[in-house]
Design an enzyme around this catalytic site. Structure first.
Site, PDB file in Angstrom:
ATOM      1  N   LEU A 141       0.839  -1.213   0.000  1.00 21.68           N
ATOM      2  CA  LEU A 141       0.000   0.000   0.000  1.00 21.68           C
ATOM      3  C   LEU A 141       0.869   1.256   0.000  1.00 21.68           C
ATOM      4  O   LEU A 141       0.649   2.182  -0.790  1.00 21.68           O
ATOM      5  CB  LEU A 141      -0.933   0.002   1.225  1.00 21.68           C
ATOM      6  N   ASP A 171      11.207   0.703  13.331  1.00 21.88           N
ATOM      7  CA  ASP A 171      10.428  -0.484  13.699  1.00 21.88           C
ATOM      8  C   ASP A 171       9.381  -0.021  14.712  1.00 21.88           C
ATOM      9  O   ASP A 171       9.734   0.457  15.797  1.00 21.88           O
ATOM     10  CB  ASP A 171      11.397  -1.520  14.298  1.00 21.88           C
ATOM     11  N   ILE A 172       8.099  -0.161  14.364  1.00 25.29           N
ATOM     12  CA  ILE A 172       7.063   0.417  15.252  1.00 25.29           C
ATOM     13  C   ILE A 172       6.943  -0.324  16.587  1.00 25.29           C
ATOM     14  O   ILE A 172       6.293   0.166  17.504  1.00 25.29           O
ATOM     15  CB  ILE A 172       5.678   0.534  14.560  1.00 25.29           C
ATOM     16  N   ALA A 183       2.499  -3.123   9.233  1.00 24.45           N
ATOM     17  CA  ALA A 183       1.638  -4.161   9.796  1.00 24.45           C
ATOM     18  C   ALA A 183       2.246  -5.533   9.593  1.00 24.45           C
ATOM     19  O   ALA A 183       3.055  -5.739   8.689  1.00 24.45           O
ATOM     20  CB  ALA A 183       0.257  -4.113   9.125  1.00 24.45           C
ATOM     21  N   THR A 241       1.082  -8.813   8.180  1.00 18.36           N
ATOM     22  CA  THR A 241      -0.073  -9.018   7.290  1.00 18.36           C
ATOM     23  C   THR A 241      -0.293 -10.464   6.843  1.00 18.36           C
ATOM     24  O   THR A 241      -1.211 -10.712   6.061  1.00 18.36           O
ATOM     25  CB  THR A 241       0.063  -8.134   6.025  1.00 18.36           C
ATOM     26  N   THR A 267      -8.612  -3.543   8.681  1.00 12.72           N
ATOM     27  CA  THR A 267      -9.027  -4.625   7.783  1.00 12.72           C
ATOM     28  C   THR A 267     -10.490  -5.045   7.948  1.00 12.72           C
ATOM     29  O   THR A 267     -11.059  -4.909   9.035  1.00 12.72           O
ATOM     30  CB  THR A 267      -8.111  -5.848   8.049  1.00 12.72           C
ATOM     31  N   ASP A 268     -11.033  -5.620   6.883  1.00 13.73           N
ATOM     32  CA  ASP A 268     -12.366  -6.250   6.932  1.00 13.73           C
ATOM     33  C   ASP A 268     -12.369  -7.472   7.851  1.00 13.73           C
ATOM     34  O   ASP A 268     -13.425  -7.912   8.298  1.00 13.73           O
ATOM     35  CB  ASP A 268     -12.808  -6.655   5.510  1.00 13.73           C
ATOM     36  N   TYR A 328      -4.912 -12.701  13.188  1.00 10.85           N
ATOM     37  CA  TYR A 328      -4.618 -11.461  12.451  1.00 10.85           C
ATOM     38  C   TYR A 328      -5.716 -10.426  12.731  1.00 10.85           C
ATOM     39  O   TYR A 328      -5.428  -9.278  13.088  1.00 10.85           O
ATOM     40  CB  TYR A 328      -4.512 -11.771  10.958  1.00 10.85           C
ATOM     41  N   LYS A 384      -5.349  -6.838  14.667  1.00  7.10           N
ATOM     42  CA  LYS A 384      -5.684  -5.564  14.012  1.00  7.10           C
ATOM     43  C   LYS A 384      -6.738  -4.817  14.837  1.00  7.10           C
ATOM     44  O   LYS A 384      -6.695  -3.587  14.952  1.00  7.10           O
ATOM     45  CB  LYS A 384      -6.198  -5.815  12.588  1.00  7.10           C
TER      46      LYS A 384
HETATM   47  N1  LIG Z   1      -3.170  -6.788   1.741  1.00  6.40           N
HETATM   48  C1  LIG Z   1      -4.467  -6.846   1.940  1.00  6.40           C
HETATM   49  O1  LIG Z   1      -5.207  -7.533   1.210  1.00  6.40           O
HETATM   50  C2  LIG Z   1      -5.093  -6.050   3.057  1.00  6.40           C
HETATM   51  C3  LIG Z   1      -6.474  -6.167   3.258  1.00  6.40           C
HETATM   52  C4  LIG Z   1      -7.055  -5.404   4.279  1.00  6.40           C
HETATM   53  C5  LIG Z   1      -6.261  -4.571   5.061  1.00  6.40           C
HETATM   54  N2  LIG Z   1      -4.923  -4.520   4.852  1.00  6.40           N
HETATM   55  C6  LIG Z   1      -4.129  -3.629   5.696  1.00  6.40           C
HETATM   56  O2  LIG Z   1      -3.522  -2.668   4.854  1.00  6.40           O
HETATM   57  C7  LIG Z   1      -2.279  -2.251   5.412  1.00  6.40           C
HETATM   58  C8  LIG Z   1      -1.190  -2.314   4.362  1.00  6.40           C
HETATM   59  O3  LIG Z   1      -1.081  -3.653   3.930  1.00  6.40           O
HETATM   60  P1  LIG Z   1      -0.074  -4.118   2.775  1.00  6.40           P
HETATM   61  O4  LIG Z   1      -0.818  -5.100   1.956  1.00  6.40           O
HETATM   62  O5  LIG Z   1       0.578  -2.943   2.161  1.00  6.40           O
HETATM   63  O6  LIG Z   1       0.962  -4.929   3.671  1.00  6.40           O
HETATM   64  P2  LIG Z   1       2.505  -5.248   3.413  1.00  6.40           P
HETATM   65  O7  LIG Z   1       2.810  -5.212   1.954  1.00  6.40           O
HETATM   66  O8  LIG Z   1       2.789  -6.488   4.180  1.00  6.40           O
HETATM   67  O9  LIG Z   1       3.220  -4.004   4.092  1.00  6.40           O
HETATM   68  C9  LIG Z   1       3.388  -3.880   5.467  1.00  6.40           C
HETATM   69  C10 LIG Z   1       4.743  -3.252   5.697  1.00  6.40           C
HETATM   70  O10 LIG Z   1       4.922  -3.108   7.107  1.00  6.40           O
HETATM   71  C11 LIG Z   1       6.257  -3.514   7.395  1.00  6.40           C
HETATM   72  N3  LIG Z   1       6.383  -3.901   8.802  1.00  6.40           N
HETATM   73  C12 LIG Z   1       6.135  -5.102   9.379  1.00  6.40           C
HETATM   74  N4  LIG Z   1       6.443  -5.049  10.687  1.00  6.40           N
HETATM   75  C13 LIG Z   1       6.880  -3.792  10.941  1.00  6.40           C
HETATM   76  C14 LIG Z   1       7.356  -3.131  12.084  1.00  6.40           C
HETATM   77  N5  LIG Z   1       7.457  -3.769  13.268  1.00  6.40           N
HETATM   78  N6  LIG Z   1       7.724  -1.821  11.990  1.00  6.40           N
HETATM   79  C15 LIG Z   1       7.644  -1.174  10.806  1.00  6.40           C
HETATM   80  N7  LIG Z   1       7.223  -1.762   9.673  1.00  6.40           N
HETATM   81  C16 LIG Z   1       6.840  -3.050   9.745  1.00  6.40           C
HETATM   82  C17 LIG Z   1       6.515  -4.668   6.455  1.00  6.40           C
HETATM   83  O11 LIG Z   1       7.899  -4.927   6.348  1.00  6.40           O
HETATM   84  P3  LIG Z   1       8.391  -6.458   6.103  1.00  6.40           P
HETATM   85  O12 LIG Z   1       7.676  -6.930   4.857  1.00  6.40           O
HETATM   86  O13 LIG Z   1       9.850  -6.302   5.963  1.00  6.40           O
HETATM   87  O14 LIG Z   1       7.973  -7.238   7.319  1.00  6.40           O
HETATM   88  C18 LIG Z   1       5.905  -4.126   5.173  1.00  6.40           C
HETATM   89  O15 LIG Z   1       6.837  -3.322   4.479  1.00  6.40           O
HETATM   90  C19 LIG Z   1      -2.036  -3.142   6.632  1.00  6.40           C
HETATM   91  O16 LIG Z   1      -2.420  -2.449   7.782  1.00  6.40           O
HETATM   92  C20 LIG Z   1      -2.979  -4.301   6.416  1.00  6.40           C
HETATM   93  O17 LIG Z   1      -3.376  -4.875   7.644  1.00  6.40           O
HETATM   94  C21 LIG Z   1      -4.320  -5.227   3.867  1.00  6.40           C
END
Ligand SMILES: NC(=O)c1ccc[n+]([C@@H]2O[C@H](COP(=O)([O-])OP(=O)(O)OC[C@H]3O[C@@H](n4cnc5c(N)ncnc54)[C@H](OP(=O)(O)O)[C@@H]3O)[C@@H](O)[C@H]2O)c1
Length: 290
Positions: free
Chosen positions: A12, A35-36, A59, A61, A100-101, A124, A128
């Site tokens: 995202l 790192d959060i 997150a 994920t 998330t949904d 998960y 969330k």
């Molecule tokens: N993907 C979906 O279908 C979906 C659906 C509904 C909601 N969401 C929500 O949308 C948001 C974005 O999702 P996305 O698909 O973009 O996820 P993503 O591609 O997995 O991105 C999440 C990022 O957060 C990083 N991260 C993980 N742990 C961390 C930490 N402790 N401190 C700082 N950064 C950290 C990850 O790094 P690493 O990869 O190196 O761990 C990754 O770069 C999330 O909140 C997710 O819950 C996603």
């Protein structure tokens, strides 16, 4: 506005950052840079960068591995979000957080509004929801944006996975019994930008428009048809779906369509039709059936 974006290397964030940059100063911080889960580092970074708002895209994920790594999921999606909320509250700036949904159990069978009660079915979703609660306990000014079925940059999303499997195998099993509202990260980014410019704090749902929803099976058929790939999409139930890991996949809500009406009323954001968004996504990648 000066906007600090956490988790900046994620799917995202990679689409969100350029959209925000159209009219804002953006400070992206990846997991390596902040790192959060590290409270002191989060407070120090937010204080020293002095943003007007933080958008949390960081997150954990992986829905399936979260079942086995629940501590890690809660550490990032619960405590990590608490850290960001505490830091934002300390410097009195709002936080925009993506959720998330999967906070819903899917039993409603009608699109979920932001006022419906959450009841997650898996770790998960629980983690969330913990993050959402910390924000509401700690902050007065926040945006919580729930979304669903994201696809965007990179290969790690449903659309790219179906395209890959359909080319490799010519027959792909996809589940019929989970209904959702898939969403382009580019559209979500536009919605988030509109929301944070509005000052209308609260919980919002932003997805693309799939009406009352679409099953992953029907969506997969739409993807291969639009891409002009000849492949059989074979219906399967979640029960019979082959697990790719050692353990069975995490439980998921059977119906997790999000109602976006309040977002339209509050910030005049009208979701794009799913088919239109998908077509644009495929054509940006030079994929089409024409
Ligand atoms: N993907 C979906 O279908 C979906 C659906 C509904 C909601 N969401 C929500 O949308 C948001 C974005 O999702 P996305 O698909 O973009 O996820 P993503 O591609 O997995 O991105 C999440 C990022 O957060 C990083 N991260 C993980 N742990 C961390 C930490 N402790 N401190 C700082 N950064 C950290 C990850 O790094 P690493 O990869 O190196 O761990 C990754 O770069 C999330 O909140 C997710 O819950 C996603």
């Amino acid at each position: 506005m000066k906007i600090l974006v956490t988790g900046s290397a994620g799917m995202l964030a990679r689409d969100l950052i350029p959209v925000l940059k159209e009219s804002n100063e953006v400070m992206p911080l990846s997991k390596k840079e902040m790192d959060i889960t590290q409270k002191d580092a989060v407070i120090k970074n937010i204080k020293s960068n002095a943003p007007d708002i933080v958008i949390n895209c960081a997150a954990y994920t992986n829905v399936d591995t979260a079942e086995e790594e629940s501590d890690r999921a809660f550490q990032v999606n619960g405590i990590g979000v608490q850290n960001v909320a505490v830091a934002c509250a300390e410097v009195q700036i709002p936080l925009c957080h993506v959720s998330t949904d999967y906070v819903f159990d899917g039993r409603k069978n009608k699109p979920y509004t932001p006022f419906d009660a959450a009841n997650p079915l898996n770790i998960y979703g629980e983690s969330k929801l913990a993050g959402e609660k910390y924000i509401q306990w700690i902050m007065n000014k926040f945006y919580i944006v729930r979304t669903s079925g994201l696809y965007g940059s990179g290969r790690n999303n449903f659309v790219m996975t179906i395209l890959k499997l359909a080319k490799e195998r010519r027959a792909v099993k996809v589940i019929t019994d989970q209904i959702c509202s898939p969403t382009s990260t580019l559209n979500l980014s536009t919605g988030i930008k509109k929301l944070i410019e509005s000052g209308s704090f609260g919980i919002y749902h932003i997805t693309d428009d799939s009406g009352d929803g679409i099953s992953w099976f029907d969506y997969a058929r739409e993807i291969v048809s639009m891409a002009g790939i000849r492949a059989d999409i074979i219906p399967a139930t979640s029960e019979e779906f082959p697990s790719t890991s050692r353990r069975p996949p995490a439980k998921r809500p059977a119906y997790s369509v999000l109602d976006t009406e309040i977002t339209r009323l509050a910030v005049n954001y009208t979701p794009e039709k799913r088919e239109v968004a998908l077509k644009k996504f495929l054509s940006r990648r030079g994929i089409s059936n024409e």
